[in-house]
Scaffold this active site. Structure first.
Site, PDB file in Angstrom:
ATOM      1  N   PRO A   1       0.827  -1.209   0.000  1.00 24.67           N
ATOM      2  CA  PRO A   1       0.000   0.000   0.000  1.00 24.67           C
ATOM      3  C   PRO A   1       0.864   1.263   0.000  1.00 24.67           C
ATOM      4  O   PRO A   1       1.929   1.287   0.613  1.00 24.67           O
ATOM      5  CB  PRO A   1      -0.779  -0.110   1.315  1.00 24.67           C
TER       6      PRO A   1
ATOM      7  N   CYS B   1       1.981  29.412 -15.504  1.00 34.13           N
ATOM      8  CA  CYS B   1       1.417  29.847 -16.782  1.00 34.13           C
ATOM      9  C   CYS B   1       0.867  28.689 -17.601  1.00 34.13           C
ATOM     10  O   CYS B   1       1.426  28.320 -18.635  1.00 34.13           O
ATOM     11  CB  CYS B   1       2.475  30.606 -17.567  1.00 34.13           C
TER      12      CYS B   1
HETATM   13  C1  LIG Z   1       2.293   2.383  -7.369  1.00 32.34           C
HETATM   14  C2  LIG Z   1       2.468   1.000  -6.909  1.00 32.34           C
HETATM   15  C3  LIG Z   1       2.001   0.598  -5.645  1.00 32.34           C
HETATM   16  C4  LIG Z   1       1.268   1.524  -4.704  1.00 32.34           C
HETATM   17  O1  LIG Z   1       0.027   1.911  -5.164  1.00 32.34           O
HETATM   18  P1  LIG Z   1      -0.955   2.750  -4.196  1.00 32.34           P
HETATM   19  O2  LIG Z   1      -2.127   3.008  -5.048  1.00 32.34           O
HETATM   20  O3  LIG Z   1      -0.252   3.979  -3.795  1.00 32.34           O
HETATM   21  O4  LIG Z   1      -1.280   1.862  -3.038  1.00 32.34           O
HETATM   22  C5  LIG Z   1       2.267  -0.698  -5.234  1.00 32.34           C
HETATM   23  N1  LIG Z   1       2.927  -1.571  -6.029  1.00 32.34           N
HETATM   24  C6  LIG Z   1       3.371  -1.235  -7.253  1.00 32.34           C
HETATM   25  C7  LIG Z   1       4.083  -2.237  -8.060  1.00 32.34           C
HETATM   26  C8  LIG Z   1       3.156   0.051  -7.737  1.00 32.34           C
HETATM   27  O5  LIG Z   1       3.592   0.383  -8.954  1.00 32.34           O
END
Ligand SMILES: *Cc1c(COP(=O)(O)O)cnc(C)c1O
Length: 447
Positions: free
Chosen positions: A306, A377
């Protein structure tokens, strides 16, 4: 100010984000008209921070970050798991250190992010997973030397480059293949990743074949299956669907003789930017059920990545109104933050709630419809359009809420604007976790 729900024994406003951002009464004395409500981060009033550090200013609540992480841990207590916070959501070293102190792991998508984690806490390396479609040899070597937990490999070519690096270092790389489950998630097209047309992962249908090849390489150890279907997903059903397919694959792979210890379910749990409830615990519990039900009986160690759901509501961008402007009946608030500081509205059409930092209790605040715009801008430089806000004067402070994730992490120096300072508040104490940039720093490497 609408009161909407009860939390921790008191009523909260729809513009509050307990435990991090809460309004508290400030008595001004009877002669000056009763009391105001002042937005606080933990125990610190935001105007006090602004006095010292200016605007635009990113402010984070350590309490909120800790509580949200604890929410995940408690929702997943029935299954062995490691939370690997997704560093790209907010990569400030101090926030990583705060999380590392809670035994949190990390999901990195570049050598740069890995370096941040190692600076925050060298011992966290063993809880790091490395994701991303384009890992370079240098990045792989650094990660192998650091001894990370797992590489989430996204193509056959990458697999062989990793095998070569591991061989050269005479070490063994633990790998999971990031499979693309071909599951649609209802989110913005830029942050949806789990469909066949997306660049991410290997099609789940050809995964078995690739696992067979991987297990033949002496310096690779097949250890898991990984998936990540996108970001800002608020319906938990697609997470469940993806996990059903992953669980089937785990059974097939075990049947083929592979040892699968880990299932990495990725990140992507969304937050409610429009009408944030106070029921984070309920949301994570629902998410936990969707993810873990399909894994029942498989006896795997779950990895979770997360990002947004940990830090999003724990941060706000505080800005001052520079000018009020009215053209042909259209009203603008020109503020000192801009799209370079927070690009989500511009990039994704994202909604962020905006609230005056000081709200008067004695006067019934007059409402008006305004566009909240920055000084850059570009017509795309806005935070809100046709938004109903309490009327505020020039010089007033506004808080752009839920800006803790993909805020500062996506900030740029467009228009030669120094990026804001960042403050981490924990109870009564606070720390400048990034000082405001100076204009000279922006061009000094050009001289
Ligand atoms: C961006 C990403 C996450 C985190 O996603 P959230 O929406 O911020 O929880 C987790 N794993 C991978 C591989 C990602 O690219």
């Amino acid at each position: 100010m609408k009161r909407r729900s009860e939390f921790a024994g008191r009523f909260h406003l729809d513009s509050e984000r307990p435990p991090g951002f809460v309004f508290r009464e400030r008595r001004k004395g009877i002669l000056r008209g009763g009391a105001d409500f002042v937005l606080h981060c933990d125990d610190v009033p935001l105007p006090k921070l602004v006095e010292r550090y200016g605007t635009p200013l990113y402010v984070y609540s350590a309490t909120a970050i800790r509580e949200r992480l604890a929410g995940f841990v408690s929702a997943f207590q029935d299954i062995p798991h490691t939370i690997c916070y997704s560093v790209k959501a907010n990569s400030n070293v101090n926030i990583l250190r705060l999380l590392a102190r809670q035994e949190c792991g990390f999901d990195v998508v570049s050598g740069g992010e890995l370096e941040r984690v190692l600076v925050a806490d060298r011992r966290a390396a063993k809880r790091v997973v490395f994701s991303g479609v384009g890992k370079s040899r240098d990045e792989m070597v650094t990660a192998l030397k650091a001894g990370i937990l797992l590489f989430n490999v996204e193509s056959e070519s990458e697999l062989w480059v990793l095998a070569e690096c591991a061989t050269r270092l005479r070490t063994v790389a633990r790998v999971a293949l990031r499979v693309n489950p071909d599951v649609a998630a209802d989110t913005h097209s830029y942050i949806s990743t789990g469909l066949r047309k997306h660049k991410f992962g290997v099609p789940i249908s050809s995964a078995r074949e690739l696992y067979a090849k991987a297990s033949g390489a002496r310096h690779l150890r097949v250890a898991g299956v990984s998936v990540h279907i996108g970001s800002q997903i608020t319906d938990v059903a697609p997470f469940g669907e993806a996990m059903v397919r992953v669980a089937d694959l785990v059974r097939d792979l075990r049947h083929d003789g592979h040892k699968i210890d880990y299932v990495d379910t990725g990140g992507g749990l969304g937050i409610d930017y429009q009408e944030p409830g106070l029921e984070f615990a309920d949301n994570v519990a629902k998410y936990a059920r969707a993810v873990t039900d399909p894994l029942r009986g498989l006896n795997v160690h779950l990895l979770l990545e997360p990002g947004r759901s940990i830090v999003g509501p724990a941060g706000a961008l505080v800005t001052s109104v520079i000018y009020r402007k009215e053209d042909d009946g259209k009203r603008f608030l020109v503020v000192d933050a801009a799209m370079n500081d927070l690009i989500r509205p511009t990039l994704y059409g994202a909604y962020h709630q905006i609230v005056p930092v000081i709200q008067s209790k004695s006067l019934v605040a007059k409402k008006e419809i305004v566009d909240v715009v920055g000084p850059v801008c570009e017509s795309g430089d806005f935070f809100a359009r046709d938004r109903e806000l309490s009327q505020v004067e020039e010089g007033a402070l506004l808080a752009i809420l839920d800006a803790g994730a993909y805020g500062m992490a996506l900030a740029s120096n467009y228009n030669t604007r120094p990026r804001p300072a960042e403050i981490l508040v924990s109870g009564k104490s606070l720390k400048v976790i990034r000082r405001r940039e100076k204009v000279r720093e922006l061009y000094s490497s050009e001289l």
